[in-house]
Scaffold this motif. Sequence first.
Motif, PDB file in Angstrom:
ATOM      1  N   SER A   1       0.818  -1.207   0.000  1.00 26.15           N
ATOM      2  CA  SER A   1       0.000   0.000   0.000  1.00 26.15           C
ATOM      3  C   SER A   1       0.854   1.260   0.000  1.00 26.15           C
ATOM      4  O   SER A   1       0.596   2.205  -0.753  1.00 26.15           O
ATOM      5  CB  SER A   1      -0.930  -0.004   1.213  1.00 26.15           C
ATOM      6  OG  SER A   1      -1.633   1.218   1.320  1.00 26.15           O
ATOM      7  N   VAL A   2       1.883   1.295   0.848  1.00 30.37           N
ATOM      8  CA  VAL A   2       2.687   2.511   0.991  1.00 30.37           C
ATOM      9  C   VAL A   2       3.836   2.552  -0.008  1.00 30.37           C
ATOM     10  O   VAL A   2       4.067   3.569  -0.666  1.00 30.37           O
ATOM     11  CB  VAL A   2       3.220   2.638   2.428  1.00 30.37           C
ATOM     12  CG1 VAL A   2       4.091   3.886   2.566  1.00 30.37           C
ATOM     13  CG2 VAL A   2       2.060   2.690   3.426  1.00 30.37           C
ATOM     14  N   ALA A   3       4.554   1.447  -0.174  1.00 34.17           N
ATOM     15  CA  ALA A   3       5.772   1.466  -0.990  1.00 34.17           C
ATOM     16  C   ALA A   3       5.499   1.582  -2.477  1.00 34.17           C
ATOM     17  O   ALA A   3       6.240   2.258  -3.193  1.00 34.17           O
ATOM     18  CB  ALA A   3       6.611   0.220  -0.717  1.00 34.17           C
ATOM     19  N   ILE A   4       4.435   0.925  -2.975  1.00 27.35           N
ATOM     20  CA  ILE A   4       4.143   1.031  -4.409  1.00 27.35           C
ATOM     21  C   ILE A   4       2.753   1.594  -4.662  1.00 27.35           C
ATOM     22  O   ILE A   4       2.266   1.571  -5.793  1.00 27.35           O
ATOM     23  CB  ILE A   4       4.323  -0.323  -5.133  1.00 27.35           C
ATOM     24  CG1 ILE A   4       3.269  -1.344  -4.692  1.00 27.35           C
ATOM     25  CG2 ILE A   4       5.720  -0.862  -4.938  1.00 27.35           C
ATOM     26  CD1 ILE A   4       3.265  -2.590  -5.564  1.00 27.35           C
ATOM     27  N   SER A   5       2.117   2.085  -3.613  1.00 27.25           N
ATOM     28  CA  SER A   5       0.804   2.727  -3.728  1.00 27.25           C
ATOM     29  C   SER A   5      -0.241   1.805  -4.353  1.00 27.25           C
ATOM     30  O   SER A   5      -1.058   2.229  -5.176  1.00 27.25           O
ATOM     31  CB  SER A   5       0.913   4.024  -4.544  1.00 27.25           C
ATOM     32  OG  SER A   5      -0.079   4.950  -4.162  1.00 27.25           O
ATOM     33  N   ASP A   6      -0.242   0.556  -3.930  1.00 25.28           N
ATOM     34  CA  ASP A   6      -1.127  -0.478  -4.475  1.00 25.28           C
ATOM     35  C   ASP A   6      -2.564  -0.255  -3.991  1.00 25.28           C
ATOM     36  O   ASP A   6      -2.845  -0.366  -2.795  1.00 25.28           O
ATOM     37  CB  ASP A   6      -0.601  -1.839  -4.015  1.00 25.28           C
ATOM     38  CG  ASP A   6      -1.338  -3.012  -4.635  1.00 25.28           C
ATOM     39  OD1 ASP A   6      -2.508  -2.876  -4.994  1.00 25.28           O
ATOM     40  OD2 ASP A   6      -0.708  -4.085  -4.738  1.00 25.28           O
ATOM     41  N   GLU A   7      -3.466   0.040  -4.936  1.00 21.38           N
ATOM     42  CA  GLU A   7      -4.864   0.286  -4.579  1.00 21.38           C
ATOM     43  C   GLU A   7      -5.535  -0.978  -4.055  1.00 21.38           C
ATOM     44  O   GLU A   7      -6.342  -0.934  -3.118  1.00 21.38           O
ATOM     45  CB  GLU A   7      -5.659   0.799  -5.796  1.00 21.38           C
ATOM     46  CG  GLU A   7      -4.991   1.890  -6.614  1.00 21.38           C
ATOM     47  CD  GLU A   7      -4.895   3.221  -5.906  1.00 21.38           C
ATOM     48  OE1 GLU A   7      -5.206   3.286  -4.708  1.00 21.38           O
ATOM     49  OE2 GLU A   7      -4.471   4.185  -6.550  1.00 21.38           O
ATOM     50  N   GLY A   8      -5.227  -2.138  -4.664  1.00 20.83           N
ATOM     51  CA  GLY A   8      -5.834  -3.380  -4.208  1.00 20.83           C
ATOM     52  C   GLY A   8      -5.445  -3.716  -2.775  1.00 20.83           C
ATOM     53  O   GLY A   8      -6.285  -4.117  -1.962  1.00 20.83           O
ATOM     54  N   ALA A   9      -4.171  -3.540  -2.453  1.00 22.08           N
ATOM     55  CA  ALA A   9      -3.710  -3.778  -1.088  1.00 22.08           C
ATOM     56  C   ALA A   9      -4.347  -2.790  -0.119  1.00 22.08           C
ATOM     57  O   ALA A   9      -4.754  -3.156   0.991  1.00 22.08           O
ATOM     58  CB  ALA A   9      -2.186  -3.661  -1.032  1.00 22.08           C
ATOM     59  N   SER A  10      -4.457  -1.539  -0.540  1.00 30.48           N
ATOM     60  CA  SER A  10      -5.040  -0.516   0.326  1.00 30.48           C
ATOM     61  C   SER A  10      -6.505  -0.810   0.621  1.00 30.48           C
ATOM     62  O   SER A  10      -6.958  -0.654   1.757  1.00 30.48           O
ATOM     63  CB  SER A  10      -4.905   0.864  -0.328  1.00 30.48           C
ATOM     64  OG  SER A  10      -3.549   1.175  -0.561  1.00 30.48           O
ATOM     65  N   ASP A  11      -7.240  -1.238  -0.391  1.00 34.66           N
ATOM     66  CA  ASP A  11      -8.655  -1.520  -0.149  1.00 34.66           C
ATOM     67  C   ASP A  11      -8.847  -2.773   0.690  1.00 34.66           C
ATOM     68  O   ASP A  11      -9.831  -2.887   1.433  1.00 34.66           O
ATOM     69  CB  ASP A  11      -9.408  -1.619  -1.477  1.00 34.66           C
ATOM     70  CG  ASP A  11      -9.847  -0.255  -1.965  1.00 34.66           C
ATOM     71  OD1 ASP A  11      -9.890   0.682  -1.157  1.00 34.66           O
ATOM     72  OD2 ASP A  11     -10.148  -0.117  -3.171  1.00 34.66           O
ATOM     73  N   ALA A  12      -7.915  -3.729   0.609  1.00 29.12           N
ATOM     74  CA  ALA A  12      -7.980  -4.884   1.508  1.00 29.12           C
ATOM     75  C   ALA A  12      -7.779  -4.424   2.951  1.00 29.12           C
ATOM     76  O   ALA A  12      -8.421  -4.935   3.878  1.00 29.12           O
ATOM     77  CB  ALA A  12      -6.913  -5.908   1.116  1.00 29.12           C
ATOM     78  N   LEU A  13      -6.913  -3.428   3.161  1.00 25.39           N
ATOM     79  CA  LEU A  13      -6.724  -2.866   4.501  1.00 25.39           C
ATOM     80  C   LEU A  13      -7.935  -2.049   4.927  1.00 25.39           C
ATOM     81  O   LEU A  13      -8.352  -2.101   6.087  1.00 25.39           O
ATOM     82  CB  LEU A  13      -5.463  -2.001   4.523  1.00 25.39           C
ATOM     83  CG  LEU A  13      -4.146  -2.739   4.301  1.00 25.39           C
ATOM     84  CD1 LEU A  13      -2.993  -1.743   4.220  1.00 25.39           C
ATOM     85  CD2 LEU A  13      -3.893  -3.765   5.408  1.00 25.39           C
ATOM     86  N   PHE A  14      -8.521  -1.286   3.998  1.00 22.55           N
ATOM     87  CA  PHE A  14      -9.725  -0.511   4.319  1.00 22.55           C
ATOM     88  C   PHE A  14     -10.898  -1.434   4.661  1.00 22.55           C
ATOM     89  O   PHE A  14     -11.787  -1.049   5.425  1.00 22.55           O
ATOM     90  CB  PHE A  14     -10.110   0.400   3.158  1.00 22.55           C
ATOM     91  CG  PHE A  14      -9.554   1.794   3.255  1.00 22.55           C
ATOM     92  CD1 PHE A  14      -9.717   2.555   4.410  1.00 22.55           C
ATOM     93  CD2 PHE A  14      -8.894   2.363   2.176  1.00 22.55           C
ATOM     94  CE1 PHE A  14      -9.225   3.852   4.495  1.00 22.55           C
ATOM     95  CE2 PHE A  14      -8.387   3.664   2.246  1.00 22.55           C
ATOM     96  CZ  PHE A  14      -8.547   4.402   3.414  1.00 22.55           C
ATOM     97  N   ALA A  15     -10.931  -2.630   4.095  1.00 20.93           N
ATOM     98  CA  ALA A  15     -11.991  -3.581   4.439  1.00 20.93           C
ATOM     99  C   ALA A  15     -11.889  -4.003   5.901  1.00 20.93           C
ATOM    100  O   ALA A  15     -12.900  -4.297   6.552  1.00 20.93           O
ATOM    101  CB  ALA A  15     -11.915  -4.800   3.524  1.00 20.93           C
ATOM    102  N   LEU A  16     -10.669  -4.005   6.430  1.00 22.50           N
ATOM    103  CA  LEU A  16     -10.447  -4.350   7.838  1.00 22.50           C
ATOM    104  C   LEU A  16     -10.596  -3.134   8.749  1.00 22.50           C
ATOM    105  O   LEU A  16     -11.082  -3.242   9.877  1.00 22.50           O
ATOM    106  CB  LEU A  16      -9.045  -4.939   8.009  1.00 22.50           C
ATOM    107  CG  LEU A  16      -8.738  -6.233   7.255  1.00 22.50           C
ATOM    108  CD1 LEU A  16      -7.256  -6.537   7.296  1.00 22.50           C
ATOM    109  CD2 LEU A  16      -9.544  -7.389   7.839  1.00 22.50           C
ATOM    110  N   THR A  17     -10.167  -1.980   8.254  1.00 22.91           N
ATOM    111  CA  THR A  17     -10.204  -0.734   9.021  1.00 22.91           C
ATOM    112  C   THR A  17     -10.848   0.328   8.144  1.00 22.91           C
ATOM    113  O   THR A  17     -10.165   0.986   7.353  1.00 22.91           O
ATOM    114  CB  THR A  17      -8.781  -0.303   9.437  1.00 22.91           C
ATOM    115  OG1 THR A  17      -8.143  -1.381  10.131  1.00 22.91           O
ATOM    116  CG2 THR A  17      -8.819   0.928  10.327  1.00 22.91           C
ATOM    117  N   PRO A  18     -12.174   0.485   8.230  1.00 24.31           N
ATOM    118  CA  PRO A  18     -12.900   1.383   7.329  1.00 24.31           C
ATOM    119  C   PRO A  18     -12.482   2.850   7.470  1.00 24.31           C
ATOM    120  O   PRO A  18     -11.860   3.235   8.472  1.00 24.31           O
ATOM    121  CB  PRO A  18     -14.365   1.194   7.752  1.00 24.31           C
ATOM    122  CG  PRO A  18     -14.393  -0.097   8.484  1.00 24.31           C
ATOM    123  CD  PRO A  18     -13.060  -0.222   9.158  1.00 24.31           C
ATOM    124  N   PRO A  19     -12.795   3.665   6.470  1.00 30.01           N
ATOM    125  CA  PRO A  19     -12.434   5.088   6.512  1.00 30.01           C
ATOM    126  C   PRO A  19     -12.847   5.795   7.795  1.00 30.01           C
ATOM    127  O   PRO A  19     -12.090   6.621   8.310  1.00 30.01           O
ATOM    128  CB  PRO A  19     -13.158   5.664   5.284  1.00 30.01           C
ATOM    129  CG  PRO A  19     -13.186   4.518   4.322  1.00 30.01           C
ATOM    130  CD  PRO A  19     -13.408   3.299   5.166  1.00 30.01           C
TER     131      PRO A  19
END
Length: 301
Positions: free
Chosen positions: A104-122
Amino acid sequence: MTVGRLLRTARETLRDAGLRGCLLVRDLDSGDELGLDDDVVLAVASLVKVPLAVATVDRIERGELDGATAVTVAPGRVRTPGPTGLSRFRHPATVAIDDLLYLSVAISDEGASDALFALTPPTVVADTLRRFGVDGISVRHRTRDLTDTPAERLAPEVHLAHSLAASATTAGQGHPVAQLDVGRANSGSARAFVELLHALWRPSRIPAVVAARVRELMGDNLLRQRLAPDFSSDSSRWSSKTGTLLNLRHEVGVVEHADGQAYAVAALSESTVPAAVQPQAEAALAQVARELHDALRAARR
């Protein structure tokens, strides 16, 4: 050069590159700072992944999540230029939460970020920032929404999307493109992100172990085409996160010098040029950020 002249020259440099820039550079020890429209609120694009990392690492440290937990991420199958990593995968992938943070942070991966958002919502990410005393950053939606813009719908006529992005902002920063409307998008100012960086690099209400992990993640950032060329050297370390969406070009980070001095830098910008590739804009933004930094650093000598 006087501060007034420095800022006037900075505005001219940005304007000549077709940019409106909102920048702030702060000495993390003295608190001295130089800025340019640093309180203007803009949509922040992928900069939201820094607050997401803070909230996720905090939940890991509090025992609410286990960084070793494997998460299966559906394929993104994105084909338009821009998105990286899992977003472009053709098949499901199973990745540990700790590794999703890196992607999510190192390559700005949207898929990885949304998997994290699924665990910790906005909403939880926003609440975490408030709990840590960091104000001025609004977290409202997942990163998947960043890949549903006119650029995707108008491809391959991408210049039309950039023309819409550059020309349709209202005086109140509203916009027909939801991801650029500060009332609907993830948003913040250069000052708000400098406050977050300050809290990550110096003792604050953010637990030390959480801050250290987020600093490590930002130090691993592989997207280095914007400010990094002006801030990286053998005698300095540049840790940062970029944010790019249509006419937005942002980067926030901290440069740590070998002599111990450290400066938080937030450079947010929006372009008036209807083009996806703008090397002059990238160079101008970095030049102005470096000039503000150099003026502050010189003042300490």
